[in-house]
Design an enzyme around this catalytic site. Sequence first.
Site, short mmCIF file in Angstrom:
data_model
loop_
_atom_site.label_atom_id
_atom_site.label_comp_id
_atom_site.label_asym_id
_atom_site.label_seq_id
_atom_site.Cartn_x
_atom_site.Cartn_y
_atom_site.Cartn_z
N SER A 116 0.86 -1.19 0.00
CA SER A 116 0.00 0.00 0.00
C SER A 116 0.89 1.24 0.00
CB SER A 116 -0.84 -0.02 1.27
OG SER A 116 -1.21 1.28 1.64
N SER A 117 0.34 2.35 -0.50
CA SER A 117 1.13 3.59 -0.53
C SER A 117 1.39 4.14 0.87
CB SER A 117 0.43 4.64 -1.38
OG SER A 117 -0.86 4.89 -0.88
N CYS A 118 0.71 3.60 1.89
CA CYS A 118 0.94 4.12 3.25
C CYS A 118 2.27 3.64 3.83
CB CYS A 118 -0.21 3.77 4.18
SG CYS A 118 -0.31 2.04 4.55
N LYS A 149 3.16 -4.08 6.14
CA LYS A 149 3.41 -4.11 4.70
C LYS A 149 4.90 -3.92 4.38
CE LYS A 149 -0.66 -5.02 3.15
NZ LYS A 149 -0.87 -6.29 2.42
N HIS A 188 -12.95 2.92 3.13
CA HIS A 188 -12.14 4.03 2.63
C HIS A 188 -13.08 5.14 2.11
CE1 HIS A 188 -8.96 0.91 2.57
NE2 HIS A 188 -8.24 1.93 2.99
P1 GDP Z 1 -6.24 7.03 3.99
O1 GDP Z 1 -5.79 7.31 2.60
O2 GDP Z 1 -5.47 5.95 4.66
O3 GDP Z 1 -6.28 8.29 4.81
O4 GDP Z 1 -7.70 6.40 3.90
P2 GDP Z 1 -9.21 6.88 3.73
O5 GDP Z 1 -9.67 6.52 2.36
O6 GDP Z 1 -9.97 6.26 4.86
O7 GDP Z 1 -9.27 8.47 3.93
C1 GDP Z 1 -8.78 9.34 2.95
C2 GDP Z 1 -9.16 10.77 3.30
O8 GDP Z 1 -10.56 10.95 3.10
C3 GDP Z 1 -8.87 11.17 4.76
O9 GDP Z 1 -8.40 12.51 4.76
C4 GDP Z 1 -10.26 11.11 5.39
O10 GDP Z 1 -10.39 11.97 6.52
C5 GDP Z 1 -11.12 11.60 4.24
N1 GDP Z 1 -12.54 11.27 4.34
C6 GDP Z 1 -13.56 12.15 4.16
N2 GDP Z 1 -14.74 11.56 4.39
C7 GDP Z 1 -14.47 10.26 4.69
C8 GDP Z 1 -15.31 9.15 5.02
O11 GDP Z 1 -16.53 9.24 5.09
N3 GDP Z 1 -14.67 7.96 5.23
C9 GDP Z 1 -13.31 7.83 5.15
N4 GDP Z 1 -12.74 6.63 5.38
N5 GDP Z 1 -12.50 8.88 4.88
C10 GDP Z 1 -13.07 10.08 4.64
#
Ligand code: GDP
Length: 328
Positions: A116-118, A149, A188
């Site tokens: 993953s990119s994380c 990872k 996500h």
């Molecule tokens: P990340 O890439 O590991 O941070 O995974 P996420 O896909 O969970 O979140 C990506 C970004 O989207 C973060 O900045 C979250 O705060 C934002 N975000 C906005 N609304 C949502 C939501 O309803 N669910 C999630 N998971 N993220 C959200």
Amino acid sequence: MSDPTSPRFPLTSKRVWVAGHRGMVGGAIVRQLEHRDVTVITASRQECDLRDAAAVDAFMTANKPDAVVIAAAKVGGILANDTYPVDFLQDNLLIQTNLMKAAFAADVEKLLFLGSSCIYPKFADQPITEDSLLTGPLEPTNEWYAIAKIAGIKLAQAYMKQYGCRYISAMPTNLYGPGDNFDLTSSHVIPALMRKAHMAKVAGAPGFEVWGSGTPRREFLHVDDLARGCIFLLEHYEGFEHVNLGSGEDLPIKDLAFEIARVVGCGTALTFDTTKPDGTPRKLMSGDKVAALGWRPEISLADGLASTYAWFLQNADALPERTTEMAR
Ligand code: GDP
């Protein structure tokens, strides 16, 4: 996508175990392989708990794959990662270690590990090149998953270094598509916002809630592109270093939310819940390495969101409620 060179590991008539076939990524890889002259091997959770080394050994020995794709992982969005650190670290360490160890014992010819990119430092230079790994501190909300990872990449490299195994790794950016987890607490951002937008449309609400400030930028890749990229690497890549798989473009979460509202056809009055974490400010990956190998993604974000929403509409009734997803 045309193959610019003849494959180093042609998959034709090979037996390929896709570990994690019930998850979004594994499912997409299986769909792609079904178009090929390949015997796809899958194991249900009842047949083989991937956290159980003896079960993985037994399944590997009984099924004798030529290649293994490790698409199995405990995965989840920003909140799930932050809430279940033991599951994200321990389960992922067990799954990947059991699979690589059993693959080695069974003389599996080729193995692809998916990360993953994380894995990259929180403040890595953008776009993030593969050699940024381990050059700085990780984003705290998902460091448990990231450490697992990174250990997986290193274990694949260790098998290559010590035993000459053809074990390679690919690092996808944020993924989305059919088969995603649409549970609002553990998913996500794309499935979460799509579901919230849909609920707003059905309720006639003016808009929906977005977590965080809306300013973080994210890059998204459709899972069918990812699957094609994985198969490309399995056939063509033998290098020591992992390879990024991304779309090459990112956008602020706020813009993503507007785009999802457009695709779904709901109101655009967004509210931002800043008690929820933003996570890393940006993680755009460089796709130069895989482009030089001869692969590029094909699905635009607009098309990918539209087809994912169509999938959601067809499958919404059957979607399980989950707190964390085990993509196995
Ligand atoms: P990340 O890439 O590991 O941070 O995974 P996420 O896909 O969970 O979140 C990506 C970004 O989207 C973060 O900045 C979250 O705060 C934002 N975000 C906005 N609304 C949502 C939501 O309803 N669910 C999630 N998971 N993220 C959200």
